[in-house]
Write a protein that holds these residues in place. Structure first.
Motif, short mmCIF file in Angstrom:
data_model
loop_
_atom_site.label_atom_id
_atom_site.label_comp_id
_atom_site.label_asym_id
_atom_site.label_seq_id
_atom_site.Cartn_x
_atom_site.Cartn_y
_atom_site.Cartn_z
N SER A 32 0.83 -1.19 0.00
CA SER A 32 0.00 0.00 0.00
C SER A 32 0.87 1.25 0.00
CB SER A 32 -0.90 0.01 1.24
OG SER A 32 -1.46 1.27 1.45
N PRO A 33 0.80 2.07 -1.06
CA PRO A 33 1.60 3.31 -1.07
C PRO A 33 1.21 4.25 0.07
CG PRO A 33 0.61 2.91 -3.23
CD PRO A 33 0.05 1.91 -2.30
N LEU A 34 -0.08 4.30 0.39
CA LEU A 34 -0.53 5.14 1.50
C LEU A 34 0.04 4.64 2.82
CD1 LEU A 34 -3.87 6.85 1.77
CD2 LEU A 34 -3.03 5.71 3.78
N GLY A 35 0.05 3.32 2.98
CA GLY A 35 0.62 2.74 4.20
C GLY A 35 2.10 3.01 4.36
N VAL A 36 2.82 2.95 3.26
CA VAL A 36 4.27 3.22 3.30
C VAL A 36 4.52 4.67 3.67
CG1 VAL A 36 6.34 3.38 1.85
CG2 VAL A 36 4.86 1.38 1.69
N GLU A 37 3.74 5.60 3.07
CA GLU A 37 3.93 7.02 3.38
C GLU A 37 3.53 7.34 4.81
OE1 GLU A 37 2.73 11.45 1.73
OE2 GLU A 37 2.29 9.70 0.49
N LEU A 38 2.45 6.72 5.30
CA LEU A 38 2.01 6.94 6.68
C LEU A 38 3.06 6.44 7.67
CD1 LEU A 38 -0.19 7.92 8.61
CD2 LEU A 38 -1.24 5.67 8.42
#
Length: 166
Positions: free
Chosen positions: A42-48
């Motif tokens: 998940s790109p959002l998970g990595v950024e978070l």
């Protein structure tokens, strides 16, 4: 001349300090360890995860075996991207899309105390479409999705920072 420049610079600095201006600092969280089940894909998970760990005060755990070490658990209830047709021309060809990103989560302690109830953050952007520039529009679409993702991460960070006690 140097004295005048010094006075102008110091006067500006005092004016900014007097108005309460300060650069944004990393948020202070009420917890030091957080478990998140966000997938690594998940790109959002990595950024978070990167944003949480950037302050150096929070350790993000993602291995299920470390669940009992976490002070809080971030339950991700949904992460969804949508692309909806907004308008068509007279011959039925698409002229405009709306891109949407939805992120649903809640925050709780391992004992089950709910710190942030189920919350949905939604972002949307409109994008025009042109058949002669498909590759450019695809790149623009990816850029808009990345921008919405960053906005969502910042909103989640502010909500996590608003938790004052466990």
């Amino acid at each position: 001349m140097q004295r005048r420049a010094f006075l102008v610079c110091s006067g500006s600095a005092m004016g900014l300090a007097g108005c309460g201006f300060a650069l944004r600092k990393a948020p202070n969280f009420a917890f030091t360890t957080l478990y998140s089940g966000l997938p690594e894909s998940s790109p959002l998970g990595v950024e978070l995860k990167r944003s949480l760990q950037s302050g150096g005060k929070v350790r993000v755990l993602s291995d299920g075996r470390q669940l009992n070490e976490a002070q809080v658990i971030l339950d991700v209830l949904g992460e969804q991207r949508e692309k909806v047709v907004l308008s068509r021309n007279a011959s039925g060809q698409v002229r405009e899309f709306q891109l949407r990103t939805r992120f649903r989560f809640k925050l709780r302690t391992p004992a089950g105390k709910e710190l942030i109830p189920e919350t949905e953050i939604t972002q949307q952007r409109d994008i025009s479409f042109n058949e002669s520039a498909v590759l450019a529009k695809e790149a623009e679409e990816n850029l808009l999705y990345r921008d919405m993702q960053s906005d969502i991460v910042q909103q989640v960070m502010r909500r996590l920072a608003a938790v004052t006690e466990l």
